[in-house]
Scaffold this motif. Structure first.
Motif, short mmCIF file in Angstrom:
data_model
loop_
_atom_site.label_atom_id
_atom_site.label_comp_id
_atom_site.label_asym_id
_atom_site.label_seq_id
_atom_site.Cartn_x
_atom_site.Cartn_y
_atom_site.Cartn_z
N GLY A 59 -12.70 56.05 37.62
CA GLY A 59 -13.18 56.77 36.44
C GLY A 59 -13.56 58.21 36.69
N VAL A 60 -13.31 58.72 37.91
CA VAL A 60 -13.69 60.10 38.25
C VAL A 60 -12.43 60.90 38.57
N ALA A 61 -12.08 61.85 37.72
CA ALA A 61 -10.93 62.71 38.00
C ALA A 61 -11.24 63.57 39.23
N ASN A 62 -10.23 63.76 40.07
CA ASN A 62 -10.36 64.53 41.31
C ASN A 62 -11.42 63.93 42.24
N GLY A 63 -11.53 62.62 42.25
CA GLY A 63 -12.52 61.98 43.09
C GLY A 63 -12.22 62.06 44.57
N ALA A 64 -10.97 62.36 44.93
CA ALA A 64 -10.61 62.47 46.34
C ALA A 64 -10.75 63.89 46.86
N HIS A 65 -10.70 64.88 45.97
CA HIS A 65 -10.74 66.29 46.37
C HIS A 65 -9.57 66.67 47.28
N HIS A 66 -8.54 65.86 47.32
CA HIS A 66 -7.31 66.19 48.03
C HIS A 66 -6.17 65.39 47.40
N LEU A 67 -4.95 65.77 47.71
CA LEU A 67 -3.78 65.22 47.01
C LEU A 67 -3.22 64.02 47.76
N HIS A 68 -2.80 62.99 46.99
CA HIS A 68 -2.19 61.79 47.56
C HIS A 68 -0.71 61.69 47.18
N ASP A 69 0.08 61.16 48.12
CA ASP A 69 1.39 60.60 47.81
C ASP A 69 1.21 59.17 47.35
#
Length: 508
Positions: free
Chosen positions: A258-268
């Motif tokens: 439920g949190v946009a940009n929760g990783a603070h980095h990009l995933h494949d």
């Protein structure tokens, strides 16, 4: 289950960490910036030199709250996850402030503490208290000692090497033997030359010390446990592509639903094609898949690798991308091999539907290497050398390889846990046995291969570096590499995988 058993890695991982030195869990981070006063200041006096020395390197290390939350009631988990994501956001914002106030820090030795660290502590204290309220509201117990994790500490250059990625046991050449944070990557100075960064196009790594010529590294790969009489020796390969369709986002539905940009980095993403922060188990079941076996709706996702050669990509000005220090051209793997293997000690049970597993730790720069499970190598060297604390410089004609061996023991009850770790564990590295009542499940292994022009080290600086995406304060250290998995199958595929492995077959 005992703490040590939960944290055990494969012999490969254990040896790689010893020779070269874990998913993102909320609330911890390390903020690093390197500063010096300009020799061109008109008033470059002894007083200014004293101020510059005090601000030369500012490091803020924040305890990882998420690692300590091992017992959160199910009814509170979404709320707690949102607050842990707030802690991550606060650290990201503090890091950005640290990087943009270099001159102020040079002029005022107390600036970092007064303007960054103390306000960050206040924000963290309020957030941790909201976590307490969320847990107690549904009848859970809150450990009040967690309130003490609000404070972050500052460190200077001689107190840290930007994350403790020690280079024990590895030969280094070409000026690579220097601590992290000392290399300034080829003209990346800002603010009139008054700030020295810590490498990389975005100023937050990698640095020369993060790379090693793999041909100079002694062999460090140990043998696997011998198969016992009840071993499960089969394999099941699922072919899901390399994300050639560029399915990316900076969410993490496991850690920050439920949190946009929760990783603070990009995933494949490969496999399930409908995975983002707002996905649910029902969403997974209704989605398509990139896997050739259409019954495999599982989600396999990992942080992208970028080459930092001055190029940019689509997210140069986006959250989780260039705005948070993840810059450069995104590299698509040339191979992505996903294989399930058995246990040397026993038969395996089928994975439960919607099981979540995170392997590795996106915050080893903060948390240390206890949960690190990164393996970096080169084609032609995989059976000899695996690295955790450094990226390999591969010889011409050899490709960079990332491999992951996931936890292969399950508690038999839970598809997830509060800190996303304690419901699964690694088998004993010597015997392959799962401890304390845990059950052996098919072990997910992944091998990602990349065509990367080898970086070079010149005058203690790395040129044309590559790095894994990460939280901005984690400095793109190789040990932060990690991988995420959600098991979603239909038409009895989970049982078919287990039966294949238990019967010693080679299935695909």
């Amino acid at each position: 289950m005992g703490r040590n058993t939960r944290k055990r890695r494969t012999p490969l991982a254990t040896k790689a960490i010893a020779a070269s030195a874990a998913l993102a869990l909320g609330g911890g981070g390390l903020i690093w910036a390197n500063f010096y006063a300009s020799a061109h200041e008109s008033n470059y006096s002894a007083q200014n030199q004293t101020k510059a020395a005090a601000a030369q390197v500012a490091t803020i290390s924040c305890p990882d709250v998420g690692q300590k939350l091992t017992n959160v009631p199910n009814a509170a988990r979404n709320g707690v996850a949102a607050e842990l994501a707030n802690l991550d956001k606060q650290i990201t914002e503090a890091y950005a402030r640290l990087a943009s106030t270099r001159q102020a820090q040079t002029n005022d030795a107390s600036f970092v503490q007064n303007a960054i660290v103390n306000p960050l502590k206040s924000k963290r204290a309020a957030t941790i208290d909201r976590i307490r309220i969320d847990i107690q509201r549904v009848g859970g117990q809150f450990n009040n000692a967690l309130s003490q994790l609000a404070a972050c500490t500052t460190q200077t250059a001689n107190q840290t090497n930007a994350g403790g990625q020690a280079n024990t046991g590895q030969a280094q050449t070409g000026g690579q033997a220097q601590t992290g944070g000392q290399a300034n990557n080829g003209g990346q100075q800002q603010n009139g030359g008054q700030a020295q960064n810590v490498g990389g196009q975005a100023g937050n790594g990698p640095v020369a010390a993060d790379f090693v010529d793999i041909t100079k590294v002694a062999a460090n790969v140990q043998g696997k446990p011998q198969n016992g009489g009840n071993a499960s020796t089969g394999t099941f390969t699922t072919r899901c592509g390399v994300n050639a369709n560029k399915n990316h986002n900076t969410d993490n539905v496991i850690v920050a639903p439920g949190v946009a940009n929760g990783a603070h980095h990009l995933h494949d993403y490969v496999g399930n094609q409908k995975v983002n922060a707002f996905s649910s188990n029902n969403t997974f079941l209704q989605a398509g898949t990139s896997c050739q076996n259409q019954n495999d709706l599982s989600s396999y996702y990992w942080p992208v690798v970028r080459v930092q050669d001055g190029t940019q990509d689509f997210d140069q000005n986006a959250d989780g991308g260039g705005k948070e220090g993840n810059v450069g051209k995104i590299l698509t793997p040339v191979q992505a091999q996903i294989k399930y293997v058995g246990s040397p000690a026993s038969k395996v049970v089928a994975m439960p539907q919607f099981l979540r597993i995170i392997t590795g730790d996106a915050k080893t720069t903060t948390n240390g290497l206890a949960n690190a499970n990164a393996h970096w190598s080169c084609t032609g060297f995989e059976n000899k050398v695996q690295l955790t604390g450094q990226y390999p410089i591969c010889p011409q004609g050899s490709k960079v390889v990332r491999t992951f061996a996931f936890q292969s023991c399950w508690d038999g009850q839970n598809i997830d846990s509060a800190n996303h770790r304690t419901h699964v564990a690694f088998a004993d590295p010597a015997s392959g046995v799962c401890g304390n009542g845990f059950k052996a499940i098919p072990q997910l292994t992944m091998r990602l291969v990349y065509n990367i022009t080898p970086p070079t080290i010149q005058n203690g600086q790395v040129k044309n570096a590559y790095a894994v995406d990460g939280f901005p304060e984690q400095l793109h250290k190789p040990a932060t590499d990690h991988d995420d998995f959600i098991s979603v199958t239909k038409n009895n595929l989970a049982n078919k995988i287990a039966n294949c492995i238990n019967n010693g077959q080679r299935c695909a």
